[in-house]
Scaffold this active site. Structure first.
Site, PDB file in Angstrom:
ATOM      1  N   ASP A   1      18.888   9.289   1.947  1.00  0.00           N
ATOM      2  CA  ASP A   1      18.968  10.283   3.016  1.00  0.00           C
ATOM      3  C   ASP A   1      19.136  11.662   2.383  1.00  0.00           C
ATOM      4  O   ASP A   1      20.241  12.047   1.971  1.00  0.00           O
ATOM      5  CB  ASP A   1      20.142   9.967   3.938  1.00  0.00           C
ATOM      6  CG  ASP A   1      20.089   8.538   4.489  1.00  0.00           C
ATOM      7  OD1 ASP A   1      18.977   7.974   4.541  1.00  0.00           O
ATOM      8  OD2 ASP A   1      21.141   8.001   4.857  1.00  0.00           O
TER       9      ASP A   1
ATOM     10  N   SER B   1      15.318   4.916   4.503  1.00  0.00           N
ATOM     11  CA  SER B   1      15.499   6.317   4.118  1.00  0.00           C
ATOM     12  C   SER B   1      15.065   7.285   5.208  1.00  0.00           C
ATOM     13  O   SER B   1      14.345   6.933   6.146  1.00  0.00           O
ATOM     14  CB  SER B   1      14.778   6.673   2.829  1.00  0.00           C
ATOM     15  OG  SER B   1      15.222   5.870   1.751  1.00  0.00           O
TER      16      SER B   1
ATOM     17  N   SER C   1      19.636   3.269   2.004  1.00  0.00           N
ATOM     18  CA  SER C   1      18.801   4.292   2.632  1.00  0.00           C
ATOM     19  C   SER C   1      18.965   5.602   1.873  1.00  0.00           C
ATOM     20  O   SER C   1      20.071   6.112   1.724  1.00  0.00           O
ATOM     21  CB  SER C   1      19.225   4.473   4.097  1.00  0.00           C
ATOM     22  OG  SER C   1      18.433   5.442   4.740  1.00  0.00           O
TER      23      SER C   1
END
Length: 388
Positions: free
Chosen positions: A296, A256, A294
């Site tokens: 984001d 992330s 991830s």
């Protein structure tokens, strides 16, 4: 004999070229009034029962004294496998009032509580109504005992109380202490750009908690440093998820990134959201394709128009002047601010990787920093110092 401490090495010092004009510190604190503070938690050796490699980052758009004065704000999620609390209220009201916290994935509640406690103590007028702190997270469970509860509310308070302007520490500090980026050691990083607007000068600052990307993806200024690096990549090359009892190996690119954009340019909430949407373009310049694993998430806010975008419970009928007013950059002239976000984001990633240092954490898990000699070799040893 005394010696003058050498400034930390940053990406420009290793010859990496970047577009745009940075502010004095090339940091988010180049925006007047912005303060950044850390609580860094490093405890125990790799074989010890308790091993902490984590922390808290606090970002105060208007400093401690200005907490509670709303900023126009907007958010954007490139990939939602993560958390940023308070998003619903930002999307509803277009405003941000409290310090921003960033930490590890399992410490969001502790940091949220810490911000509440700090505000109740220092700005009790805020807690008399309601508080919806913004806390973002990335996952540091490779190096840190993430389920051990190392982060407590008092660490969030410490990060807020330590916040200051000027140069910003980068790498293995605050919420970024135990993070990994592009298969190298990751963490905290920042950069800024100056934008000319008629007779005025505005600053756009970006701060990242970087914990994303695969080794093969990494590019700096177009150079594929990741795939060409001779540095070991223990984060992706060992079956540590299996040894830890999980059913599968960790996916490359997991982790992330939280990105915070602050500017003193007068913007509307929708324009702040538009700035937040440009952070992924800067990340993409460094190679990432945005892994499904991830989270984001990005937030942008403007410190201009103090006194506007309020949302307090009214205590009387409207007076003779019941309206709030705000000026803003015309939409048709906003492109230079978009460009500034992209440029500063790209450089902030590079600054994370250059500032980070080798770290060994829980159960002997290790990660190595991006080798400086490889960066120098790739860019011919050119050097440019960022601080005035």
């Amino acid at each position: 004999m005394t010696t003058t401490p050498q400034p930390p090495t940053r990406a420009r010092d290793l010859g990496v070229p970047f577009d745009g004009t940075p502010g004095r510190w090339n940091a988010i604190t180049d925006v007047p009034g912005v303060e950044v503070g850390y609580a860094t938690i490093i405890e125990g050796a790799p074989g010890d029962e308790v091993v902490a490699r984590t922390g808290v980052t606090a970002i105060l758009p208007r400093g401690r004294e200005g907490a509670g004065v709303p900023c126009a704000a907007g958010v954007h999620s490139l990939n939602g496998n993560g958390e940023l609390t308070g998003r619903s209220w930002i999307e509803e009201s277009g405003s941000l009032t409290l310090p921003i916290g960033i930490t590890n994935s399992h410490a969001v509640g502790a940091v949220h509580t810490g911000i509440d406690r700090w505000a109740n103590e220092v700005h009790p007028e805020l807690s008399a109504e309601w508080m919806l702190p913004v806390v973002g997270e990335t996952w540091d469970g490779y190096l840190n005992q993430i389920n051990a509860g190392h982060v407590r509310p008092e660490h969030a308070i410490l990060a807020i109380e330590s916040a200051a302007g000027g140069p910003v520490a980068e790498g293995n500090v605050g919420g970024g202490t135990g993070m990994n980026c592009y298969g190298f050691k990751g963490g905290s990083g920042t950069a800024s750009r100056v934008v000319r607007f008629g007779a005025e000068t505005h600053t756009v600052g970006v701060f990242l908690q970087a914990n994303f990307g695969t080794r093969d993806e990494l590019r700096l200024a177009g150079v594929p440093l990741g795939r060409e690096s001779a540095a070991p990549n223990p984060y992706e090359d060992i079956e540590w998820f299996v040894r830890d009892g999980r059913r599968a190996r960790v996916r490359a690119g997991s982790g992330s990134v939280i990105g915070i954009v602050i500017t003193d340019a007068p913007l509307l909430p929708g324009q702040c959201e538009a700035l937040a949407r440009r952070v992924p373009l800067g990340l993409a310049r460094t190679g990432t394709s945005g892994s499904h694993f991830s989270g984001d998430i990005f937030l942008a806010c403007s410190t201009a128009n103090a006194g506007a975008f309020t949302s307090s419970i009214p205590t009387a009928e409207p007076g003779e002047d019941p309206y709030e007013t705000a000026r803003f950059v015309p939409w048709g002239r906003i492109d230079p601010y978009f460009e500034a976000v992209v440029q500063a984001t790209e450089e902030a990633v590079a600054n994370v990787l250059v500032a980070a240092r080798d770290m060994v954490g829980r159960d002997g898990h290790a990660n190595v920093a991006l080798p400086h000699d490889e960066v120098r070799a790739a860019f011919g040893g050119r050097a440019e110092h960022t601080a005035a």
